[in-house]
Design an enzyme around this catalytic site. Structure first.
Site, PDB file in Angstrom:
ATOM      1  CB  THR A   1      -0.931   0.018   1.228  1.00 48.82           C
ATOM      2  OG1 THR A   1      -0.179  -0.342   2.397  1.00 48.82           O
ATOM      3  CG2 THR A   1      -2.083  -0.945   1.054  1.00 48.82           C
TER       4      THR A   1
ATOM      5  CB  CYS B   1       6.827   0.897   7.503  1.00 51.35           C
ATOM      6  SG  CYS B   1       6.456  -0.807   7.046  1.00 51.35           S
TER       7      CYS B   1
ATOM      8  NE  ARG C   1       9.484  -2.832  -0.983  1.00 54.13           N
ATOM      9  CZ  ARG C   1       8.592  -3.565  -0.317  1.00 54.13           C
ATOM     10  NH1 ARG C   1       7.311  -3.541  -0.668  1.00 54.13           N
ATOM     11  NH2 ARG C   1       8.975  -4.302   0.700  1.00 54.13           N
TER      12      ARG C   1
END
Length: 429
Positions: A88, A263, A334
């Site tokens: 997400t 995160c 990422r």
């Protein structure tokens, strides 16, 4: 549902086999019959050979497991308990990108049957599961949530590179659409979580708990980064200040640094986005994001200023960046803020070499147009230790002297060489 799973009359499926989904799937596969679903056949082929594409799990994790790796939606229909663990991210405007989780919800809608369960693990804003995901499943399947099938949310707490805080020994938050769903979901997760589960009062509470965990960390690191900027102007070392302050019993021990990854550098935007939809601007959360997102450019400018003060033509300067992943001792690139340091330096026409013992040049090239340097030069004008990989911990003053000019700056962002660099200019956040 629990009884059917443990007797293998029913199967559990995990949708999305990344750094979160694969450990969950393999843990359950030691107790249950599992279907591991992913759309990436290249990754699936590696898993079939007992190889974790994310390089987090070793071959032993695949042993003695009852799992079928597949990209077939038809095979998914054999399951009765679905866990969704897809990414997400946010888009280039820091707006939540629900593309993956929406697609996963459509897939679940194609395969779910009356009496089945679906649990989401992907990090989302409070309300997303019930307002965005479950309606998709209902529309595609023609079934009703809580009446025909049961649902829940159990936020992931997988920490890449962490071999101590693993799935089995971290308390797992679980929630359900009703009391029955909550208990069944809790019992299923208790099979693989030795630390036990925490039963949240609602799905929305569980969603909020997850996003607050990382937002809290982001806020505290932003405070440390702002202190770093202030203390640099005061010409005192931030880590020395934190070491002294840390002698107080209730001082929270955070450190300055780059905040990237999937995160801490992303989740606060989900909460801020939801707040905005409720006509509230999340001022503190967004301020912290602004500070942390600005650190890469700040570091690059510090280096360029040093080069200019050294009397070197910026366009002829060479900088080595050590570390390209988003955190230490992992291969995950990422949302790596190191790439932003590289780009900012290149915008000043500085020649930048990048090396990293964990990242792959192919992935960096594809994601950031950065290629890893295989041979280190001996004439760098600055070295940036951007990621404190364990491989770097034994490097010393002699090493840095051997690869730099006498006027070079050693920019040690996490302070791992504090008081060890004696013959070059030293800087840390």
């Amino acid at each position: 549902m629990y009884t059917n799973l443990v007797t293998k009359k029913a199967k559990l499926a995990v949708i999305g086999l990344g750094y979160v989904g694969l450990p969950i799937a393999l843990a359950f596969a030691k107790k249950l019959s599992v279907i591991g679903f992913d759309i990436n056949e290249e990754r699936l082929n590696l898993m079939r050979q007992g190889v974790d594409p994310s390089k987090e799990l070793d071959a032993s994790a695949f042993k003695n497991t009852d799992i079928l790796f597949t990209s077939s939606v038809d095979v998914l229909k054999e399951a009765s308990f679905y866990i969704v663990a897809v990414p997400t991210p946010v888009d280039d405007k820091n707006i939540p990108d629900l593309h993956f989780i929406t697609k996963a919800s459509e897939i679940v809608g194609q395969v779910i049957k009356a009496g089945n369960y679906v649990v989401f693990e992907s990090t989302v804003y409070p309300g997303c599961t019930e307002e965005d995901c479950l309606p998709v499943i209902e529309r595609v399947s023609g079934l009703g949530n809580a009446t025909d099938f049961k649902s829940g949310y159990s936020p992931e707490r997988i920490n890449p590179g962490d071999k101590v805080h693993t799935l089995s020994n971290i308390t797992k938050i679980v929630s359900g659409c009703d009391a029955e769903a909550l208990e069944e979901i809790a019992k299923v997760y208790e099979l693989v979580v030795d630390a036990g589960v925490f039963r949240a009062s609602s799905i929305k509470v569980a969603e909020a708990a997850k996003i607050v965990e990382n937002t809290q960390r982001d806020l505290n690191i932003a405070f440390m980064n702002e202190l770093s900027v202030i203390f640099d102007k005061l010409q005192i070392n931030t880590f020395e200040v934190l070491e002294a302050a840390g002698t107080k019993w209730n001082f929270l021990k955070f450190q300055p640094g780059l905040v990237g990854g999937h995160c801490t550098g992303v989740d606060p935007y989900y909460l801020a986005y939801k707040a905005g939809r409720l006509d509230y601007k999340a001022q503190l959360i967004l301020a912290a994001r602004h500070i942390n997102d600005a650190m890469a450019k700040y570091v690059a400018e510090k280096i360029v200023k040093h080069i200019i003060k050294s009397g070197i033509n910026v366009g002829q300067a060479k900088v080595l960046v050590k570390g390209a992943t988003f955190k230490e001792n992992v291969s995950d690139i990422r949302n790596s803020k190191v790439a932003e340091i590289v780009k900012a330096l290149q915008d000043f026409s500085v020649l930048v070499d990048v090396e990293d013992p964990y990242a792959t040049s192919e992935e960096l090239k594809k994601e950031y147009n950065i290629e890893l340097q295989q041979e280190i030069s001996a004439d760098y004008d600055a070295v940036v230790i951007a990621v404190p990989h364990k491989d770097y911990l034994l490097l010393d003053d002699d090493y840095f002297c051997s690869i730099t000019r006498p006027t070079a700056l050693i920019a040690d962002l996490k302070g791992i060489y504090r008081n060890k660099i004696l013959n070059r200019k030293y800087y840390s956040l």
